[in-house]
Design an enzyme around this catalytic site. Structure first.
Site, PDB file in Angstrom:
ATOM      1  N   GLU A 158      41.423 -31.061  58.586  1.00  0.00           N
ATOM      2  CA  GLU A 158      41.475 -32.352  59.297  1.00  0.00           C
ATOM      3  C   GLU A 158      41.001 -33.536  58.457  1.00  0.00           C
ATOM      4  O   GLU A 158      40.122 -34.315  58.855  1.00  0.00           O
ATOM      5  CB  GLU A 158      40.668 -32.233  60.605  1.00  0.00           C
ATOM      6  CG  GLU A 158      41.149 -31.113  61.490  1.00  0.00           C
ATOM      7  CD  GLU A 158      40.309 -30.911  62.741  1.00  0.00           C
ATOM      8  OE1 GLU A 158      39.433 -31.717  63.042  1.00  0.00           O
ATOM      9  OE2 GLU A 158      40.541 -29.902  63.446  1.00  0.00           O
ATOM     10  N   GLU A 263      46.227 -22.567  65.289  1.00  0.00           N
ATOM     11  CA  GLU A 263      45.320 -22.679  66.441  1.00  0.00           C
ATOM     12  C   GLU A 263      46.145 -22.914  67.713  1.00  0.00           C
ATOM     13  O   GLU A 263      45.901 -23.820  68.487  1.00  0.00           O
ATOM     14  CB  GLU A 263      44.305 -23.803  66.215  1.00  0.00           C
ATOM     15  CG  GLU A 263      43.559 -23.661  64.906  1.00  0.00           C
ATOM     16  CD  GLU A 263      42.514 -24.727  64.683  1.00  0.00           C
ATOM     17  OE1 GLU A 263      42.201 -25.478  65.628  1.00  0.00           O
ATOM     18  OE2 GLU A 263      41.993 -24.828  63.556  1.00  0.00           O
TER      19      GLU A 263
HETATM   20  O1  G3I Z   1      25.989 -22.330  69.009  1.00  0.00           O
HETATM   21  C1  G3I Z   1      25.547 -23.400  69.860  1.00  0.00           C
HETATM   22  C2  G3I Z   1      24.548 -22.850  70.866  1.00  0.00           C
HETATM   23  O2  G3I Z   1      23.384 -22.424  70.166  1.00  0.00           O
HETATM   24  C3  G3I Z   1      24.186 -23.987  71.855  1.00  0.00           C
HETATM   25  O3  G3I Z   1      23.302 -23.490  72.823  1.00  0.00           O
HETATM   26  C4  G3I Z   1      25.482 -24.482  72.525  1.00  0.00           C
HETATM   27  C5  G3I Z   1      25.213 -25.602  73.513  1.00  0.00           C
HETATM   28  O4  G3I Z   1      25.090 -26.797  72.815  1.00  0.00           O
HETATM   29  O5  G3I Z   1      26.359 -25.000  71.496  1.00  0.00           O
HETATM   30  C6  G3I Z   1      26.741 -23.967  70.604  1.00  0.00           C
HETATM   31  O6  G3I Z   1      27.588 -24.523  69.619  1.00  0.00           O
HETATM   32  C7  G3I Z   1      28.888 -24.810  70.128  1.00  0.00           C
HETATM   33  C8  G3I Z   1      29.912 -24.092  69.221  1.00  0.00           C
HETATM   34  O7  G3I Z   1      31.254 -24.435  69.602  1.00  0.00           O
HETATM   35  C9  G3I Z   1      29.735 -22.570  69.302  1.00  0.00           C
HETATM   36  O8  G3I Z   1      30.028 -22.159  70.629  1.00  0.00           O
HETATM   37  C10 G3I Z   1      29.124 -26.325  70.017  1.00  0.00           C
HETATM   38  O9  G3I Z   1      28.284 -26.977  70.955  1.00  0.00           O
HETATM   39  C11 G3I Z   1      30.583 -26.643  70.325  1.00  0.00           C
HETATM   40  O10 G3I Z   1      30.840 -28.024  70.073  1.00  0.00           O
HETATM   41  C12 G3I Z   1      31.483 -25.840  69.406  1.00  0.00           C
HETATM   42  O11 G3I Z   1      32.827 -26.122  69.784  1.00  0.00           O
HETATM   43  C13 G3I Z   1      33.794 -25.664  68.831  1.00  0.00           C
HETATM   44  C14 G3I Z   1      34.561 -26.878  68.316  1.00  0.00           C
HETATM   45  O12 G3I Z   1      35.542 -26.418  67.358  1.00  0.00           O
HETATM   46  C15 G3I Z   1      33.652 -27.859  67.632  1.00  0.00           C
HETATM   47  O13 G3I Z   1      34.446 -28.955  67.191  1.00  0.00           O
HETATM   48  C16 G3I Z   1      34.773 -24.737  69.543  1.00  0.00           C
HETATM   49  O14 G3I Z   1      34.089 -23.550  69.947  1.00  0.00           O
HETATM   50  C17 G3I Z   1      35.909 -24.367  68.593  1.00  0.00           C
HETATM   51  O15 G3I Z   1      36.923 -23.662  69.305  1.00  0.00           O
HETATM   52  C18 G3I Z   1      36.534 -25.630  68.015  1.00  0.00           C
HETATM   53  O16 G3I Z   1      37.485 -25.238  67.073  1.00  0.00           O
HETATM   54  C19 G3I Z   1      38.119 -26.325  66.369  1.00  0.00           C
HETATM   55  C20 G3I Z   1      38.535 -25.791  65.037  1.00  0.00           C
HETATM   56  O17 G3I Z   1      37.403 -25.294  64.352  1.00  0.00           O
HETATM   57  C21 G3I Z   1      39.243 -26.864  64.225  1.00  0.00           C
HETATM   58  N1  G3I Z   1      40.389 -27.372  64.971  1.00  0.00           N
HETATM   59  C22 G3I Z   1      40.052 -27.896  66.302  1.00  0.00           C
HETATM   60  C23 G3I Z   1      39.373 -26.802  67.128  1.00  0.00           C
HETATM   61  C24 G3I Z   1      39.062 -27.323  68.499  1.00  0.00           C
HETATM   62  O18 G3I Z   1      38.109 -28.346  68.421  1.00  0.00           O
END
Ligand code: G3I
Length: 369
Positions: A158, A263
């Protein structure tokens, strides 16, 4: 060769993982074995086998996996010099145990990036020299650890905007456009056999399409390895058109790289970017989250038909497309339930909340019998 490898992987995995099902059973990966790898993103809870239904779906129907979060820089190196590989090691071991094509996601990304990587204690950008060193250390440590085991890496994620300009990330602010070739160079030095990818969303926007084709040509002209571009494929029921998506598949293939749908998911919900009236919160929420108790048959039929159209598009371009990966296994664990609006009930993936394959998936499997 890839297709032969995919067929071998598929039958090996079936033999290896067929503790509970027959090797001859028609599955999604067997139906697509001569087309492209069919994969899914996995989170650490799924890799740990906490849900046997998920493990069963993944080992039966998919022959490729990508790490949803555990290989991002905030997870792997939360503080400088402090690497945490446990979850990533488990992810790679899962893929090897089940004979899967393993993709690492992602080495350089402006999001889920620990603050220390590009800024000092006062929040000022670090020097170009220091950022180059930190990128080289991160990439060589991570890619080197999985040398010969992770088959391909989302090296940069990205970095280009829809109008074709570079995202003004910290990497760009400090190093300019050069951060991208540097990342590809470091990754190749760490594992010369690994495939290297540029990955992005909205890759069907004309502006982004032209800029990414330009980037691919520049990397190749500099003698740097880039094997494919990843079109993330986060789509919805209206957008993009198949024609727009296909124009990008053709453009990237013409630029001399393979294409991966990295994705893939299709939201069944209204998009807040399509003239939603923000004023009346209650009706807004009802309108934006209309299917809490399940998808009406008419919407489900439309959704399945559009998903089948996209899968048939990918199958038509199987000579250019090496992998189709869904961003999650079942609707219940999709990021789309929380984005772009938190707390919604979406239906974007190949398997539903009861672990059943969607009708279009069953149709794909039957088509191969
Ligand atoms: O691990 C922490 C946990 O310790 C905490 O308690 C919890 C609550 O805040 O957050 C957890 O981290 C989260 C992480 O996913 C793991 O579950 C983050 O808040 C959350 O923002 C993160 O979201 C991920 C997102 O990328 C971040 O931008 C999604 O799971 C993931 O599916 C998504 O994937 C991205 C690709 O990497 C790139 N392309 C877009 C796609 C969708 O955004």
């Amino acid at each position: 060769m890839k297709k032969l490898l995919s067929i071998i992987l598929c039958s090996t995995a079936l033999l290896g993982a067929c503790g509970t099902h027959k090797a001859s059973e028609p599955t999604l990966k067997s139906a697509l074995a001569d087309k492209f790898y069919i994969g899914t993103a996995l989170n650490s809870w799924q890799v740990a086998g906490r849900d046997s239904n998920i493990t069963d779906i993944v080992t039966r129907h998919f022959n490729a996996i990508v790490a949803e979060n555990c290989m991002k820089s905030e997870s792997l190196q939360p503080r400088e010099g402090e690497f945490r590989f446990r979850q990533a090691d488990e992810f790679v071991a899962f893929g090897e145990r089940h004979g899967m094509h393993i993709t690492g996601h992602c080495l350089i990304w402006h999001s889920q990036l620990p603050r220390w990587f590009c800024t000092d204690e006062e929040g000022n950008n670090v020097s170009p020299e220091l950022l180059r060193q930190r990128m080289k250390t991160h990439i060589s440590t991570v890619v080197g650890r999985y040398k010969g085991r992770v088959k391909g890496w989302d090296v940069v994620n990205e970095a280009i905007m829809e109008d074709g300009s570079y995202r003004k990330s910290k990497f760009y602010e400090i190093l300019g456009e050069e951060f991208i070739p540097l990342a590809f160079q470091y990754a190749h030095e760490a594992d010369p056999e690994a495939e290297l990818y540029y990955n992005d969303y909205n890759m069907f926007h004309a502006g982004k399409r032209e800029a990414v084709c330009r980037l691919v040509r520049q990397l190749k002209e500099r003698g740097l390895r880039i094997d494919a571009v990843g079109m993330q494929g986060h789509i919805d029921m209206q957008y993009p058109s198949l024609e727009e998506f296909e124009a990008s598949i053709n453009a990237y293939a013409d630029a001399g790289v393979k294409v991966m749908i990295t994705e893939f998911d299709m939201s069944a919900l209204p998009s807040p970017w399509q003239s939603a009236n923000l004023s009346d919160t209650l009706s807004y929420e009802q309108r934006m989250n209309p299917y809490v108790d399940g998808l009406p048959d008419s919407i489900s039929a439309q959704w399945n038909a559009r998903m089948m159209e996209y899968m048939q598009l990918f199958i038509r371009h199987a000579d250019d497309i090496t992998r189709v990966t869904t961003w999650g296994v079942t609707d219940g664990n999709s990021w789309k339930n929380g984005f772009p609006i938190r707390g919604r009930t979406d239906y974007p993936l190949f398997f539903d909340r009861q672990y059943r394959p969607k009708p279009f998936v069953e149709e794909l499997i039957k088509s191969k019998k």
